[in-house]
Design a protein around this motif. Structure first.
Motif, PDB file in Angstrom:
ATOM      1  N   GLY A 103      74.891 -46.151  12.671  1.00 35.81           N
ATOM      2  CA  GLY A 103      73.832 -46.718  13.501  1.00 35.81           C
ATOM      3  C   GLY A 103      72.592 -45.851  13.567  1.00 35.81           C
ATOM      4  N   TYR A 104      72.525 -44.812  12.719  1.00 40.07           N
ATOM      5  CA  TYR A 104      71.353 -43.925  12.741  1.00 40.07           C
ATOM      6  C   TYR A 104      70.185 -44.575  12.002  1.00 40.07           C
ATOM      7  CZ  TYR A 104      68.427 -39.794  12.406  1.00 40.07           C
ATOM      8  OH  TYR A 104      67.387 -38.910  12.509  1.00 40.07           O
ATOM      9  N   LEU A 105      68.980 -44.383  12.536  1.00 39.96           N
ATOM     10  CA  LEU A 105      67.756 -44.881  11.912  1.00 39.96           C
ATOM     11  C   LEU A 105      66.953 -43.693  11.394  1.00 39.96           C
ATOM     12  CD1 LEU A 105      65.713 -47.243  11.374  1.00 39.96           C
ATOM     13  CD2 LEU A 105      64.709 -46.670  13.597  1.00 39.96           C
ATOM     14  N   TYR A 106      66.770 -43.622  10.071  1.00 35.56           N
ATOM     15  CA  TYR A 106      65.999 -42.525   9.494  1.00 35.56           C
ATOM     16  C   TYR A 106      64.520 -42.696   9.830  1.00 35.56           C
ATOM     17  CZ  TYR A 106      70.244 -41.698   6.784  1.00 35.56           C
ATOM     18  OH  TYR A 106      71.544 -41.455   6.406  1.00 35.56           O
ATOM     19  N   SER A 107      63.880 -41.612  10.189  1.00 37.07           N
ATOM     20  CA  SER A 107      62.468 -41.640  10.561  1.00 37.07           C
ATOM     21  C   SER A 107      61.594 -41.694   9.306  1.00 37.07           C
ATOM     22  CB  SER A 107      62.112 -40.400  11.371  1.00 37.07           C
ATOM     23  OG  SER A 107      62.200 -39.243  10.551  1.00 37.07           O
ATOM     24  N   GLU A 108      60.328 -42.028   9.514  1.00 34.12           N
ATOM     25  CA  GLU A 108      59.373 -42.029   8.406  1.00 34.12           C
ATOM     26  C   GLU A 108      59.286 -40.639   7.778  1.00 34.12           C
ATOM     27  OE1 GLU A 108      54.609 -42.939   7.593  1.00 34.12           O
ATOM     28  OE2 GLU A 108      55.582 -43.732   9.393  1.00 34.12           O
ATOM     29  N   SER A 109      59.331 -39.613   8.621  1.00 36.89           N
ATOM     30  CA  SER A 109      59.271 -38.237   8.132  1.00 36.89           C
ATOM     31  C   SER A 109      60.466 -37.926   7.235  1.00 36.89           C
ATOM     32  CB  SER A 109      59.239 -37.262   9.310  1.00 36.89           C
ATOM     33  OG  SER A 109      59.346 -35.926   8.860  1.00 36.89           O
ATOM     34  N   GLU A 110      61.656 -38.348   7.647  1.00 34.80           N
ATOM     35  CA  GLU A 110      62.860 -38.092   6.853  1.00 34.80           C
ATOM     36  C   GLU A 110      62.800 -38.818   5.514  1.00 34.80           C
ATOM     37  OE1 GLU A 110      66.405 -37.303  10.067  1.00 34.80           O
ATOM     38  OE2 GLU A 110      65.562 -39.320   9.985  1.00 34.80           O
ATOM     39  N   ILE A 111      62.325 -40.073   5.524  1.00 37.19           N
ATOM     40  CA  ILE A 111      62.212 -40.835   4.282  1.00 37.19           C
ATOM     41  C   ILE A 111      61.178 -40.185   3.357  1.00 37.19           C
ATOM     42  CG2 ILE A 111      61.591 -43.063   3.269  1.00 37.19           C
ATOM     43  CD1 ILE A 111      64.277 -43.069   4.706  1.00 37.19           C
ATOM     44  N   ALA A 149      71.228 -51.012  13.705  1.00 35.43           N
ATOM     45  CA  ALA A 149      72.402 -51.713  13.165  1.00 35.43           C
ATOM     46  C   ALA A 149      73.293 -52.146  14.319  1.00 35.43           C
ATOM     47  CB  ALA A 149      73.136 -50.855  12.149  1.00 35.43           C
ATOM     48  N   PHE A 150      74.571 -52.392  14.085  1.00 34.23           N
ATOM     49  CA  PHE A 150      75.465 -52.689  15.214  1.00 34.23           C
ATOM     50  C   PHE A 150      76.830 -52.026  15.023  1.00 34.23           C
ATOM     51  CE2 PHE A 150      74.715 -56.823  12.902  1.00 34.23           C
ATOM     52  CZ  PHE A 150      75.793 -56.757  12.031  1.00 34.23           C
ATOM     53  N   TYR A 151      76.744 -50.728  14.690  1.00 37.42           N
ATOM     54  CA  TYR A 151      77.942 -49.905  14.511  1.00 37.42           C
ATOM     55  C   TYR A 151      77.758 -48.568  15.216  1.00 37.42           C
ATOM     56  CZ  TYR A 151      78.364 -53.035  10.458  1.00 37.42           C
ATOM     57  OH  TYR A 151      78.413 -54.123   9.635  1.00 37.42           O
ATOM     58  N   CYS A 152      78.883 -47.935  15.505  1.00 33.75           N
ATOM     59  CA  CYS A 152      78.846 -46.541  15.932  1.00 33.75           C
ATOM     60  C   CYS A 152      80.129 -45.874  15.458  1.00 33.75           C
ATOM     61  CB  CYS A 152      78.686 -46.407  17.445  1.00 33.75           C
ATOM     62  SG  CYS A 152      80.171 -46.820  18.392  1.00 33.75           S
TER      63      CYS A 152
END
Length: 408
Positions: free
Chosen positions: A177-185, A321-324
Motif C-alpha cells: 500500500g506504499y505510494l512512491y513519491s515524485e522524488s523517489e521516482i 491501493a487496498f492492501y497492507c
C-alpha cells in the motif's frame, strides 16, 4: 512417466491461492470464511460498462487487432492525457489483463540469465513472470519499520551487475500500500539513465490514493529516458472489472511494442466484448471514483484501527491501493493461515489471509507477516479482525501448551 520441466518445477506457487482448498473445505463444513486474502473488490462495476455489454449488437464475435481496437486505444490515450500522462494511442498495446502485459514486457527485454531488480515485498506473480521469462529476480528489501518506503538508491546500485537489465516497481504498491513519491521516482529515473536499464512500473492502483496531499507520479513523465520506460495498467481494480481481463502495456519505445506484438501472436487478439465494455467504462463520471475512494479510505481506517487493538500486531497505514502488510506475533503465518481454515472457528466463522512469505524472494523473510486486502465492507472487516484477534490468542495457547508437553 515423462518429467515436468525444470522451469515448471521452479515456478512458485501463489501465496494467495494455495490455501484455497482449505477454504473450500471450511465452507463445506458450514463455516463462513471472511476473505482478507485476495484483492477482489465488492464495488459494482460502472453502469456504462454493463450497459455496453447489454447493448452489444454483433452478428459475429470476430478476431480484433492484436494491439487492441484503435478506438479503445485512442480513448485510453485521452484518459491518460487527462491524468497528465502524455502518450499516443500508438504507444499503447491492449493485453489480456495486466498480467499478460507484464509477461510481454519481460519477454521482450529479458534474456536467460538477465536480472531484474524488484523492491520486496512484491506482488507474488512478479517472481513467476520472471521465471517464465528465464530472468533472475534480485530483491532489494524494504521493511515494515520504515513503512515500506523505497529502498535507498545506494541499495539499488549495490544490486546492479553486468547482468542487470531492468528495475520493476509497483506504484502504488501491492502488497504494502506504499505510494512512491515524485522524488523517489525521479531518483529511480536517474539510476536507470546512469546504467541504461529498463524501468517497468505496474501502475494499476493509480486511482486508489487516500490523502489529498499525495499524488501519483507516473514513470511515463520521466524526462530523458522515454525509451527506457514501460508502464503496465489494467481495468481490473479501477472499474472493479477483474473478470474482464483487459490491461495494457504502454511504452514510447517502438521496438519494445513491436517485440511484444510478436508474443501477442499466441493469443491472436485481446477479448472483443470486454474491450467494448472497457471503452465505454472510460466515460464513467468522476463521482463514481469519488465514492469508491471515500469508501476504501473508510475501510482502510477501520482495518488499521482494529488491527492496532491487537497486542503484538505491527502494521503501518497504507497510503494507497487496498492492501497492507501486518506482522503477527507468530513464527510462521503459513502454518497459522492453514490452521485458521482447518481447525479454527468462532461462532461458525473464520478468516482467510495471505501469508506474506510468498511476497518475498529472500528466503526466511516475511514468515511472520500476512497481506490483508481491505475489500470487505466495514462491518465485515471489524468482524474479521475480531476473529483474527481471538484466533491469535487460541493459536498462542495451543503452541505454548504443545511446547510445555514436549518439555515435560
Amino acid at each position: 512417466m515423462p518429467k515436468i520441466s525444470i522451469r515448471g518445477r521452479r515456478m512458485p506457487e501463489s501465496p494467495i491461492r494455495k490455501l484455497a482448498p482449505y477454504a473450500e473445505m471450511a465452507k463445506k463444513m458450514g463455516r463462513k470464511v471472511y476473505h482478507l486474502n485476495i484483492g477482489q473488490p465488492d464495488i459494482k462495476s460502472p453502469e456504462k460498462a454493463i450497459e455496453a455489454i447489454k447493448n452489444i449488437n454483433l452478428d459475429i464475435i470476430e478476431y480484433g487487432p492484436s494491439a487492441g481496437y484503435e478506438s479503445y486505444r485512442k480513448k485510453l490515450a485521452q484518459f491518460y492525457i487527462k491524468q497528465e500522462v502524455n502518450v499516443s494511442f500508438e504507444n499503447i498495446m491492449i493485453t489480456t489483463g495486466g498480467s499478460e502485459a507484464l509477461l510481454f514486457a519481460l519477454g521482450s527485454i529479458m534474456d536467460p540469465g538477465d536480472e531484474v531488480i524488484i523492491p520486496e515485498p512484491f506482488y507474488a506473480n512478479y517472481h513467476a513472470f520472471s521465471e517464465e521469462s528465464s530472468a533472475t529476480v534480485v530483491p532489494v528489501i524494504s521493511n515494515i519499520e520504515s513503512g515500506f518506503t523505497l529502498p535507498t538508491i545506494e541499495e539499488f546500485e549495490k544490486a546492479i551487475t553486468s547482468k542487470t537489465k531492468a528495475i520493476l516497481i509497483c506504484n502504488p504498491n501491492n502488497p504494502t500500500g506504499y505510494l512512491y513519491s515524485e522524488s523517489e521516482i525521479n531518483q529511480l529515473g536517474d539510476l536507470v539513465k546512469k546504467h541504461d536499464l529498463f524501468l517497468i512500473a505496474d501502475e494499476v492502483y493509480r486511482e486508489f490514493i487516500y490523502d489529498l496531499r499525495d499524488k501519483h507520479f507516473s514513470v511515463m513523465n520521466l524526462k530523458g529516458i522515454e525509451q527506457n520506460v514501460i508502464m503496465i495498467d489494467s481495468v481490473s481494480k479501477r472499474y472493479s472489472m477483474c473478470g474482464a481481463r483487459i490491461g495494457c502495456m504502454v511504452s514510447k519505445n517502438k521496438e519494445v511494442i513491436a517485440t511484444a506484438m510478436k508474443f501477442a501472436q499466441a493469443r491472436l487478439c485481446p477479448p472483443t466484448i470486454e474491450q467494448i465494455a472497457c471503452e465505454a467504462a472510460i466515460d464513467t463520471p468522476q463521482s463514481y471514483f469519488d465514492e469508491v475512494i471515500s469508501e476504501y479510505k473508510e475501510r482502510r481506517d477501520t482495518l488499521i484501527t482494529e488491527l492496532n487493538k491487537i497486542d503484538g500486531v505491527i502494521v503501518t497505514t497504507p497510503k494507497a491501493a487496498f492492501y497492507c502488510i501486518a506482522q503477527l506475533p507468530v513464527e510462521n503465518t503459513d502454518d497459522f493461515a492453514q490452521w485458521l481454515l482447518e481447525s479454527y472457528e468462532l461462532n461458525g466463522e473464520t478468516v482467510m489471509v495471505a501469508p506474506a512469505g510468498g511476497f518475498y524472494s529472500t528466503p526466511g523473510v516475511g514468515l511472520n507477516q500476512i497481506r490483508i486486502a481491505y475489500v470487505l465492507k466495514k462491518d465485515d472487516l471489524k468482524r474479521a479482525v475480531g476473529i483474527l484477534k481471538e484466533a491469535l490468542n487460541a493459536y498462542k495457547f495451543i503452541k505454548t501448551t504443545k511446547i510445555k508437553v514436549q518439555i515435560d
